[in-house]
Structure formats: structure tokens, C-alpha cells
Motif scaffolding. Structure first.
Motif, PDB file in Angstrom:
ATOM      1  N   TYR A 132      12.597  16.976  -7.354  1.00 52.80           N
ATOM      2  CA  TYR A 132      13.653  17.939  -7.095  1.00 52.80           C
ATOM      3  C   TYR A 132      13.530  18.553  -5.699  1.00 52.80           C
ATOM      4  N   GLY A 133      14.573  19.270  -5.310  1.00 54.76           N
ATOM      5  CA  GLY A 133      14.600  19.916  -4.013  1.00 54.76           C
ATOM      6  C   GLY A 133      15.293  19.040  -2.989  1.00 54.76           C
ATOM      7  N   THR A 134      15.271  19.503  -1.767  1.00 55.48           N
ATOM      8  CA  THR A 134      15.869  18.744  -0.675  1.00 55.48           C
ATOM      9  C   THR A 134      14.898  18.699   0.490  1.00 55.48           C
ATOM     10  N   LEU A 135      15.036  17.659   1.282  1.00 54.91           N
ATOM     11  CA  LEU A 135      14.224  17.563   2.491  1.00 54.91           C
ATOM     12  C   LEU A 135      14.909  18.345   3.587  1.00 54.91           C
ATOM     13  N   LYS A 136      14.197  19.253   4.180  1.00 55.98           N
ATOM     14  CA  LYS A 136      14.728  19.999   5.303  1.00 55.98           C
ATOM     15  C   LYS A 136      14.621  19.110   6.546  1.00 55.98           C
ATOM     16  N   LYS A 137      15.577  19.226   7.419  1.00 59.13           N
ATOM     17  CA  LYS A 137      15.554  18.440   8.664  1.00 59.13           C
ATOM     18  C   LYS A 137      14.307  18.737   9.474  1.00 59.13           C
ATOM     19  N   THR A 138      13.722  19.919   9.295  1.00 63.32           N
ATOM     20  CA  THR A 138      12.514  20.266  10.038  1.00 63.32           C
ATOM     21  C   THR A 138      11.282  19.549   9.500  1.00 63.32           C
ATOM     22  N   SER A 139      11.416  18.890   8.324  1.00 64.85           N
ATOM     23  CA  SER A 139      10.271  18.171   7.748  1.00 64.85           C
ATOM     24  C   SER A 139       9.930  16.925   8.554  1.00 64.85           C
ATOM     25  N   PHE A 140      10.935  16.406   9.291  1.00 57.16           N
ATOM     26  CA  PHE A 140      10.685  15.164  10.034  1.00 57.16           C
ATOM     27  C   PHE A 140      11.351  15.143  11.357  1.00 57.16           C
ATOM     28  N   LYS A 190      -0.477   9.219   6.137  1.00 56.86           N
ATOM     29  CA  LYS A 190      -0.237   8.881   7.546  1.00 56.86           C
ATOM     30  C   LYS A 190       0.907   7.888   7.784  1.00 56.86           C
ATOM     31  N   TYR A 191       1.934   7.909   6.943  1.00 50.47           N
ATOM     32  CA  TYR A 191       3.110   7.083   7.189  1.00 50.47           C
ATOM     33  C   TYR A 191       4.100   7.867   8.031  1.00 50.47           C
ATOM     34  N   SER A 192       4.912   7.162   8.785  1.00 49.81           N
ATOM     35  CA  SER A 192       5.861   7.847   9.666  1.00 49.81           C
ATOM     36  C   SER A 192       6.958   8.520   8.847  1.00 49.81           C
ATOM     37  N   PRO A 193       7.434   9.653   9.318  1.00 48.25           N
ATOM     38  CA  PRO A 193       8.534  10.340   8.630  1.00 48.25           C
ATOM     39  C   PRO A 193       9.770   9.442   8.480  1.00 48.25           C
ATOM     40  N   GLU A 194      10.023   8.615   9.485  1.00 48.01           N
ATOM     41  CA  GLU A 194      11.178   7.706   9.414  1.00 48.01           C
ATOM     42  C   GLU A 194      11.018   6.710   8.273  1.00 48.01           C
ATOM     43  N   GLN A 195       9.814   6.163   8.117  1.00 50.27           N
ATOM     44  CA  GLN A 195       9.579   5.199   7.046  1.00 50.27           C
ATOM     45  C   GLN A 195       9.773   5.856   5.687  1.00 50.27           C
ATOM     46  N   VAL A 196       9.236   7.045   5.514  1.00 50.20           N
ATOM     47  CA  VAL A 196       9.348   7.743   4.230  1.00 50.20           C
ATOM     48  C   VAL A 196      10.815   8.068   3.935  1.00 50.20           C
ATOM     49  N   THR A 197      11.512   8.581   4.934  1.00 48.59           N
ATOM     50  CA  THR A 197      12.933   8.904   4.761  1.00 48.59           C
ATOM     51  C   THR A 197      13.737   7.646   4.429  1.00 48.59           C
ATOM     52  N   ASN A 198      13.458   6.555   5.127  1.00 52.52           N
ATOM     53  CA  ASN A 198      14.151   5.293   4.843  1.00 52.52           C
ATOM     54  C   ASN A 198      13.869   4.811   3.424  1.00 52.52           C
ATOM     55  N   PHE A 199      12.614   4.941   2.997  1.00 50.45           N
ATOM     56  CA  PHE A 199      12.245   4.537   1.638  1.00 50.45           C
ATOM     57  C   PHE A 199      12.992   5.367   0.607  1.00 50.45           C
ATOM     58  N   PHE A 200      13.018   6.685   0.806  1.00 50.92           N
ATOM     59  CA  PHE A 200      13.739   7.567  -0.117  1.00 50.92           C
ATOM     60  C   PHE A 200      15.206   7.166  -0.211  1.00 50.92           C
ATOM     61  N   LYS A 229       0.839  -1.201   0.000  1.00 49.12           N
ATOM     62  CA  LYS A 229       0.000   0.000   0.000  1.00 49.12           C
ATOM     63  C   LYS A 229       0.877   1.256   0.000  1.00 49.12           C
ATOM     64  N   PHE A 230       1.921   1.255   0.802  1.00 47.92           N
ATOM     65  CA  PHE A 230       2.841   2.386   0.858  1.00 47.92           C
ATOM     66  C   PHE A 230       3.495   2.615  -0.502  1.00 47.92           C
ATOM     67  N   ILE A 231       3.996   1.549  -1.103  1.00 43.92           N
ATOM     68  CA  ILE A 231       4.667   1.649  -2.404  1.00 43.92           C
ATOM     69  C   ILE A 231       3.687   2.144  -3.463  1.00 43.92           C
ATOM     70  N   LYS A 232       2.462   1.674  -3.413  1.00 46.93           N
ATOM     71  CA  LYS A 232       1.460   2.099  -4.392  1.00 46.93           C
ATOM     72  C   LYS A 232       1.071   3.564  -4.199  1.00 46.93           C
ATOM     73  N   LEU A 280       6.181  15.432  -1.909  1.00 45.08           N
ATOM     74  CA  LEU A 280       6.045  13.980  -1.885  1.00 45.08           C
ATOM     75  C   LEU A 280       6.133  13.470  -0.445  1.00 45.08           C
ATOM     76  N   PHE A 281       7.082  13.986   0.317  1.00 43.75           N
ATOM     77  CA  PHE A 281       7.245  13.619   1.723  1.00 43.75           C
ATOM     78  C   PHE A 281       5.982  13.965   2.512  1.00 43.75           C
ATOM     79  N   ASN A 282       5.473  15.191   2.328  1.00 44.56           N
ATOM     80  CA  ASN A 282       4.266  15.619   3.044  1.00 44.56           C
ATOM     81  C   ASN A 282       3.047  14.795   2.651  1.00 44.56           C
ATOM     82  N   TYR A 283       2.940  14.459   1.380  1.00 45.13           N
ATOM     83  CA  TYR A 283       1.829  13.618   0.921  1.00 45.13           C
ATOM     84  C   TYR A 283       1.859  12.269   1.645  1.00 45.13           C
ATOM     85  N   LEU A 284       3.037  11.656   1.702  1.00 40.13           N
ATOM     86  CA  LEU A 284       3.149  10.327   2.314  1.00 40.13           C
ATOM     87  C   LEU A 284       3.007  10.372   3.837  1.00 40.13           C
TER      88      LEU A 284
END
Length: 100
Positions: free
Chosen positions: A92-100, A69-79, A36-39, A60-64
Motif C-alpha cells: 500500500y501507499g504511493t511512491l513519492k517522486k522524491t524517493s527516486f 543496491k538496485y537503481s531506483p529506475e530499475q525498481v520503478t520499472n519493475f513495479f 537475484k533482483f526478483i528473488k 519495499l522501494f527503499n529495501y530494493l
């Protein structure tokens, strides 16, 4: 950049997107992340392609994390696992540390 290099870059990008949207991509990562996460990830990529607009990694991070409702750690690990950097400049762009 000559036409030959541009052609190769376009073909490589299309191959990457084709693989990302395939069931093979789901099968490759479903043992580490839920299908489900991958989809959800695939759906957002497809949506961005349909709109013919690149997508910010933060969107993309905010959407996920917020909408799906996925954890920021899971999304970051997936990326990190899929090496999100290979999708540049489409993602494009970068994830700010404040995003998670």
C-alpha cells in the motif's frame, strides 16, 4: 460486500501471492530483470507475509534500492512492469517522486 465476493477476493489474493512466490514468476521476468533482483522482491513479500503485516511500497522501494543496491529506475520499472497496484491493499501507499 457479501461472503461470495469476499471468498473470491481471498482466492484471487492467494492466487496472486502464490504466483508471485513461484519459480514461474522468476522465469517470467528473468529476461528483463535479474533472478537475484526478483528473488529479493519475493523474499521481502514472503517476509511481510510471515510477519502478517502489509508492506508500504516506499519500504519495499527503499529495501530494493538502499539495502540491495538496485537503481531506483530499475525498481520503478519493475513495479510498473508487474503492475504493483494489483497487490493492494497488501502493498500500500504511493511512491513519492522524491524517493527516486
Amino acid at each position: 460486500m457479501n461472503n461470495s465476493t469476499l471468498d473470491i477476493d481471498i482466492i484471487d489474493f492467494l492466487d496472486l501471492i502464490n504466483d508471485t512466490l513461484s519459480i514461474g514468476f522468476v522465469n517470467r521476468w528473468r529476461h528483463k530483470y535479474s533472478e537475484k533482483f526478483i528473488k529479493h522482491f519475493q523474499l521481502k513479500i514472503l517476509d511481510s507475509l510471515n510477519k502478517q503485516k502489509p508492506i508500504k511500497i516506499e519500504m519495499l522501494f527503499n529495501y530494493l534500492t538502499k539495502k540491495c543496491k538496485y537503481s531506483p529506475e530499475q525498481v520503478t520499472n519493475f513495479f510498473n512492469t508487474i503492475d504493483i497496484e494489483i497487490y493492494r491493499p497488501f502493498i500500500y501507499g504511493t511512491l513519492k517522486k522524491t524517493s527516486f
